[in-house]
Design an enzyme around this catalytic site. Structure first.
Site, PDB file in Angstrom:
ATOM      1  N   HIS A  53      -6.891   5.056  -4.214  1.00  0.00           N
ATOM      2  CA  HIS A  53      -8.126   4.505  -4.800  1.00  0.00           C
ATOM      3  C   HIS A  53      -9.282   5.394  -4.335  1.00  0.00           C
ATOM      4  O   HIS A  53      -9.513   5.536  -3.131  1.00  0.00           O
ATOM      5  CB  HIS A  53      -8.311   3.051  -4.376  1.00  0.00           C
ATOM      6  CG  HIS A  53      -7.211   2.160  -4.889  1.00  0.00           C
ATOM      7  ND1 HIS A  53      -6.491   1.306  -4.085  1.00  0.00           N
ATOM      8  CD2 HIS A  53      -6.701   2.036  -6.145  1.00  0.00           C
ATOM      9  CE1 HIS A  53      -5.594   0.670  -4.833  1.00  0.00           C
ATOM     10  NE2 HIS A  53      -5.697   1.101  -6.080  1.00  0.00           N
ATOM     11  N   ARG A  96     -12.550   3.509  -8.095  1.00  0.00           N
ATOM     12  CA  ARG A  96     -11.173   3.104  -7.797  1.00  0.00           C
ATOM     13  C   ARG A  96     -10.163   3.898  -8.638  1.00  0.00           C
ATOM     14  O   ARG A  96      -9.157   4.369  -8.144  1.00  0.00           O
ATOM     15  CB  ARG A  96     -11.023   1.594  -8.036  1.00  0.00           C
ATOM     16  CG  ARG A  96      -9.665   1.025  -7.630  1.00  0.00           C
ATOM     17  CD  ARG A  96      -9.679  -0.488  -7.728  1.00  0.00           C
ATOM     18  NE  ARG A  96      -8.376  -1.078  -7.489  1.00  0.00           N
ATOM     19  CZ  ARG A  96      -7.916  -1.435  -6.277  1.00  0.00           C
ATOM     20  NH1 ARG A  96      -8.638  -1.241  -5.204  1.00  0.00           N
ATOM     21  NH2 ARG A  96      -6.736  -2.005  -6.150  1.00  0.00           N
ATOM     22  N   ASN A 103      -2.220   2.329  -8.350  1.00  0.00           N
ATOM     23  CA  ASN A 103      -1.317   1.607  -7.449  1.00  0.00           C
ATOM     24  C   ASN A 103      -0.588   0.445  -8.123  1.00  0.00           C
ATOM     25  O   ASN A 103      -0.089  -0.452  -7.457  1.00  0.00           O
ATOM     26  CB  ASN A 103      -2.089   1.079  -6.237  1.00  0.00           C
ATOM     27  CG  ASN A 103      -1.286   1.187  -4.949  1.00  0.00           C
ATOM     28  OD1 ASN A 103      -0.386   2.024  -4.845  1.00  0.00           O
ATOM     29  ND2 ASN A 103      -1.607   0.346  -3.976  1.00  0.00           N
ATOM     30  N   GLU A 216      -3.782  -0.659   5.465  1.00  0.00           N
ATOM     31  CA  GLU A 216      -4.951  -1.286   4.813  1.00  0.00           C
ATOM     32  C   GLU A 216      -5.944  -1.676   5.911  1.00  0.00           C
ATOM     33  O   GLU A 216      -5.678  -2.589   6.680  1.00  0.00           O
ATOM     34  CB  GLU A 216      -4.470  -2.532   4.065  1.00  0.00           C
ATOM     35  CG  GLU A 216      -5.498  -3.274   3.284  1.00  0.00           C
ATOM     36  CD  GLU A 216      -5.867  -2.565   1.988  1.00  0.00           C
ATOM     37  OE1 GLU A 216      -6.968  -2.003   1.982  1.00  0.00           O
ATOM     38  OE2 GLU A 216      -5.088  -2.574   1.017  1.00  0.00           O
ATOM     39  N   TYR A 326     -10.821  -6.802  -6.325  1.00  0.00           N
ATOM     40  CA  TYR A 326      -9.979  -7.812  -6.963  1.00  0.00           C
ATOM     41  C   TYR A 326     -10.744  -8.759  -7.884  1.00  0.00           C
ATOM     42  O   TYR A 326     -10.150  -9.626  -8.497  1.00  0.00           O
ATOM     43  CB  TYR A 326      -9.206  -8.613  -5.917  1.00  0.00           C
ATOM     44  CG  TYR A 326      -8.115  -7.823  -5.191  1.00  0.00           C
ATOM     45  CD1 TYR A 326      -7.720  -6.551  -5.628  1.00  0.00           C
ATOM     46  CD2 TYR A 326      -7.471  -8.356  -4.088  1.00  0.00           C
ATOM     47  CE1 TYR A 326      -6.732  -5.842  -4.963  1.00  0.00           C
ATOM     48  CE2 TYR A 326      -6.469  -7.654  -3.417  1.00  0.00           C
ATOM     49  CZ  TYR A 326      -6.110  -6.387  -3.862  1.00  0.00           C
ATOM     50  OH  TYR A 326      -5.116  -5.704  -3.201  1.00  0.00           O
TER      51      TYR A 326
END
Ligand SMILES: CC(=O)N[C@@H](CC(=O)O)C(=O)O
Ligand SMILES: [Zn+2]
Length: 351
Positions: A53, A96, A103, A216, A326
């Site tokens: 990203h 992104r 992804n 992450e 998200y």
């Protein structure tokens, strides 16, 4: 993360460690040797992906650094480590992705699709990545990929696993979590997030490797670099590479059990008639990733000041709470449950 949670996690680990049933571990293994160690192939080709990203800048920055510096930090005897910018066009634009989320497109179907003029950039790129580091699912694939991500959520240094049966990556997480002096990231814990799920699992970039590992680290806004976050990511990679070197050199790792958080559900924001969001993450839930969410706890807050409560019947552990990326995926947070992840003892095969 705070002391309290670290203590809770450690005692949890210990309890499960002492309950470890060696017989059940043996029964999982056809290949177990007389001394109870499964033999696994050496892990020689390792890639470090940043910029999957393009606006998650810790990995972008580290990969650029490792490419320039001729890799002294990531070099290990007997290992070939390759830093790689996964989505260079998105990195250039600091977004992104260009056409679609890289992804999410590593299904076999996309990887084998003939290219056309209207093929999304990321699908083309996925095919390139698959030809360099895969083919996915084949003997020729890279042994392991660390895929470096940032989140705007307060998730600390999280390791993401895709399979509860991958002894090697579970052993690596165990090493990173608990090995000397007191865990690589002490006093912080290193939560392990398992995305294995019949519907919720997604086809990641790192899934072209035999052993995929997501890293992450947050909280960090997209398009921003924070030194503390970068340092945490860097430590995980260093300790991960150390583990691989030790494994290749013949060190045996006994059976282990770690605590993991397994994905069980994605939760969307409350929405109105035109699909617009009608409530925010409740302040009591904001930044509370990996903390228990009990039935009746508030999760959203409306503009009228009304709290919307969690109506489930069991305690869950939220993650990716208020992740910026998200909103477009209609996801306010994910629910996870704690699960013990066990790995057989492993050591490198000699042939
Ligand atoms: C915020 C973010 O990008 N998270 C990653 C998680 C992962 O790599 O599994 C993603 O959604 O692809
Ligand atoms: Zn990401």
């Amino acid at each position: 993360m705070e002391e309290e949670q670290r203590d809770a996690n450690n005692s949890w680990d210990l309890i499960h460690f002492s309950l470890l049933d060696v017989a059940s571990i043996e029964s999982r293994s056809g290949e177990m040797t007389s001394s109870h160690f499964a033999e696994e192939a050496p892990v020689r080709r390792v890639a470090l992906f940043g910029g999957t990203h393009g606006n998650e800048l810790s990995g972008v920055f580290l990969v650029k650094h490792w490419q320039q510096e001729g890799e002294p930090e990531i070099r290990r005897p007997g290992l070939q480590t390759k830093p790689f910018m996964a989505n260079p066009r998105a990195v250039e634009k600091c977004c992104r992705y260009i056409d679609c989320d890289l992804n999410r497109v590593f299904e076999k179907e996309n990887l084998g699709k003939p290219l056309a003029e209207n093929t999304p950039y990321e699908v083309q790129r996925a095919q390139e990545i698959n030809s360099i580091f895969g083919p996915k699912g084949s003997r020729d694939a890279y042994d392991l990929i660390f895929d470096l991500h940032n989140t705007t959520a307060n998730m600390g240094s999280t390791l993401i696993l895709e399979s509860s049966r991958d002894d090697f990556t579970i052993q690596m997480c165990s090493y990173i979590k608990i090995f000397p002096p007191q865990g690589a990231l002490a006093p912080e814990v290193c939560p392990v997030f398992l995305i294995e799920h019949p519907h919720l699992k997604y086809a990641t970039t790192r899934s072209v490797a035999k052993h995929p590992v997501g890293v992450e680290v947050g909280p960090q806004p997209h398009g921003v670099l924070r030194a503390d976050i970068l340092e945490k990511m860097r430590k995980i990679v260093r300790h991960g590479l150390d583990f691989i070197r030790m494994f290749n050199a013949g060190q045996a790792f006994p059976p282990c059990t770690i605590e993991a958080y397994k994905i069980v559900e994605k939760v969307d924001y409350p929405r109105g008639k035109n699909n617009e969001i009608t409530a925010l993450i409740h302040p009591d839930l904001q930044d509370q990733d990996w903390r228990p969410l009990h039935p009746g706890d508030p999760i959203f807050l409306t503009m009228e000041g009304e709290a919307i409560l969690y109506e489930g019947e069991t305690t869950v552990y939220p993650a990716f709470v208020n992740e910026a990326a998200y909103y477009e995926k209609q996801q306010a947070f994910v629910k996870t449950v704690k699960e013990a992840l066990s790995a057989r003892g492993i050591r490198v095969s000699q042939n």
